[in-house]
Design an enzyme around this catalytic site. Sequence first.
Site, PDB file in Angstrom:
ATOM      1  N   LYS A  96       0.821  -1.205   0.000  1.00 43.67           N
ATOM      2  CA  LYS A  96       0.000   0.000   0.000  1.00 43.67           C
ATOM      3  C   LYS A  96       0.855   1.255   0.000  1.00 43.67           C
ATOM      4  CE  LYS A  96      -4.134  -2.046   1.965  1.00 43.67           C
ATOM      5  NZ  LYS A  96      -5.031  -2.156   3.101  1.00 43.67           N
TER       6      LYS A  96
ATOM      7  N   LYS B 234     -11.854  -8.947  -8.482  1.00 44.46           N
ATOM      8  CA  LYS B 234     -12.960  -9.297  -7.581  1.00 44.46           C
ATOM      9  C   LYS B 234     -13.829  -8.075  -7.324  1.00 44.46           C
ATOM     10  CE  LYS B 234     -11.731  -8.487  -2.818  1.00 44.46           C
ATOM     11  NZ  LYS B 234     -13.012  -7.784  -2.587  1.00 44.46           N
TER      12      LYS B 234
ATOM     13  N   LYS C 226     -15.963  -3.251  -2.344  1.00 49.58           N
ATOM     14  CA  LYS C 226     -16.768  -2.091  -1.957  1.00 49.58           C
ATOM     15  C   LYS C 226     -16.026  -0.787  -2.180  1.00 49.58           C
ATOM     16  CE  LYS C 226     -16.240  -3.478   2.817  1.00 49.58           C
ATOM     17  NZ  LYS C 226     -14.816  -3.313   3.064  1.00 49.58           N
TER      18      LYS C 226
HETATM   19  P1  ATP Z   1     -12.133  -3.206   0.199  1.00 55.80           P
HETATM   20  O1  ATP Z   1     -12.278  -2.784  -1.221  1.00 55.80           O
HETATM   21  O2  ATP Z   1     -12.175  -2.060   1.164  1.00 55.80           O
HETATM   22  O3  ATP Z   1     -10.990  -4.140   0.457  1.00 55.80           O
HETATM   23  P2  ATP Z   1     -13.877  -5.470   0.126  1.00 55.80           P
HETATM   24  O4  ATP Z   1     -15.165  -5.405  -0.607  1.00 55.80           O
HETATM   25  O5  ATP Z   1     -12.742  -6.209  -0.490  1.00 55.80           O
HETATM   26  O6  ATP Z   1     -13.484  -3.993   0.509  1.00 55.80           O
HETATM   27  P3  ATP Z   1     -13.260  -6.408   2.786  1.00 55.80           P
HETATM   28  O7  ATP Z   1     -13.602  -5.458   3.910  1.00 55.80           O
HETATM   29  O8  ATP Z   1     -11.849  -6.487   2.314  1.00 55.80           O
HETATM   30  O9  ATP Z   1     -14.220  -6.090   1.553  1.00 55.80           O
HETATM   31  O10 ATP Z   1     -13.752  -7.849   3.187  1.00 55.80           O
HETATM   32  C1  ATP Z   1     -14.871  -8.099   4.012  1.00 55.80           C
HETATM   33  C2  ATP Z   1     -15.255  -9.561   3.853  1.00 55.80           C
HETATM   34  O11 ATP Z   1     -15.886  -9.767   2.582  1.00 55.80           O
HETATM   35  C3  ATP Z   1     -14.076 -10.523   3.877  1.00 55.80           C
HETATM   36  O12 ATP Z   1     -14.463 -11.670   4.604  1.00 55.80           O
HETATM   37  C4  ATP Z   1     -13.833 -10.854   2.437  1.00 55.80           C
HETATM   38  O13 ATP Z   1     -13.267 -12.126   2.248  1.00 55.80           O
HETATM   39  C5  ATP Z   1     -15.247 -10.801   1.859  1.00 55.80           C
HETATM   40  N1  ATP Z   1     -15.236 -10.433   0.439  1.00 55.80           N
HETATM   41  C6  ATP Z   1     -14.866  -9.219  -0.048  1.00 55.80           C
HETATM   42  N2  ATP Z   1     -15.032  -9.182  -1.388  1.00 55.80           N
HETATM   43  C7  ATP Z   1     -15.503 -10.409  -1.741  1.00 55.80           C
HETATM   44  C8  ATP Z   1     -15.860 -11.003  -2.994  1.00 55.80           C
HETATM   45  N3  ATP Z   1     -15.773 -10.299  -4.124  1.00 55.80           N
HETATM   46  N4  ATP Z   1     -16.320 -12.269  -3.010  1.00 55.80           N
HETATM   47  C9  ATP Z   1     -16.420 -12.985  -1.854  1.00 55.80           C
HETATM   48  N5  ATP Z   1     -16.100 -12.494  -0.650  1.00 55.80           N
HETATM   49  C10 ATP Z   1     -15.642 -11.225  -0.577  1.00 55.80           C
HETATM   50 MG    MG Z   2     -10.752  -6.226   0.481  1.00 61.07          MG
END
Ligand code: ATP
Ligand code: MG
Length: 339
Positions: free
Chosen positions: A108, A207, A210
């Site tokens: 990062k 993937k 959010k």
């Molecule tokens: P960021 O972009 O801030 O990293 P994110 O959408 O990747 O957000 P995280 O906060 O990193 O979300 O992850 C929260 C939970 O959601 C974790 O358990 C992660 O494994 C799951 N998760 C995140 N994105 C996915 C996805 N595309 N498919 C399945 N599980 C997901």
């Molecule tokens: Mg993430």
Amino acid sequence: MVQLSGITPSGHVQLGNHLGALRRWAADGGPDDLYFVSDLHAMTTAHNPAKLRSLATEQLAVLVATGIAPERVFVQSDLARELGALTWVLECTCSYGEAARMIQFKEKSAARSASVEGGGGGMDGKSKGQAGVRLSLLTYPVLMAADILLQGADEVPVGEDQRQHVELARTLARRFNSTYGEVFTVPEATLPPAGARVKDLAEPARKMSKSANDSAGVVFVLDEPDQIRRKVRRARTDGGSVPAYDPENRPGIANLLDILAACAGGDPAELADEYPSYGVLKDAVADAVIEELRPVREGTRALLDDVAELERVRKAGAERAIDRGAHRVSAALRMVGAA
Ligand code: ATP
Ligand code: MG
């Protein structure tokens, strides 16, 4: 056995979070498991205070609306005093080298360096960029250790990217216990049950996230049904016109089939045979996603409208989480000679 899991309000909760994490937390969580909104972790890069506050509130509502017992949820910043004290004690237990070698920090801070204009002042672009990142980007794994150790969590289910941080929490707990006396449960990183990774609908190579810059291919759990349908209809497909399950060569269609299977049941490869065309498949996916998310969206909206109830849940969660951990902070401070 206490398992601890968190979600960071870096954006609105998306379908991947729901299918890969929240839905599972609600269905499989043990009676002692804990789930929290890690809003303090959303401050390691430039952030907007009002947005952070509203996203944290929204995520708390989503957790409860998904079916996680309200007694098991809390918002991290409600524990800021306990976590702040414990983080300091743990920073005094951690070496600079241990923090600096965290892969997430290297990646990062390097990404940030790359976005900083060239050298000057005797610093090359890289070190200048690193010098400009928030110190919290380096130290947040220690806050994460405090999250875990404060609650006495035994297990922390994490993906590969967070494993090293749980290892650090483990190292710090052991070191503290052997240097000053037994205070902390030594946590273990566990692998969450494998599930399909939901891909971005517009860019199936990455993937769904959010915090993605471009949300055209991201289905948010609070999206209205017509928004969901629009996003699914526009999902990138991979040439051809008849659905087939081939994640390697046709990741867009495979993603839609995975999503359909996760929402409506069935096996993605077998589902492919049931749909004569992409259009029919997309309609089925949209219907399934809309039905899957409907109770979450409606429940979240109802909670967000009932400010008093949400506030009650939040306060009760904070009190419980503080009760669970306060004695560890006091003991740790006493043992290091600080109280
Ligand atoms: P960021 O972009 O801030 O990293 P994110 O959408 O990747 O957000 P995280 O906060 O990193 O979300 O992850 C929260 C939970 O959601 C974790 O358990 C992660 O494994 C799951 N998760 C995140 N994105 C996915 C996805 N595309 N498919 C399945 N599980 C997901
Ligand atoms: Mg993430």
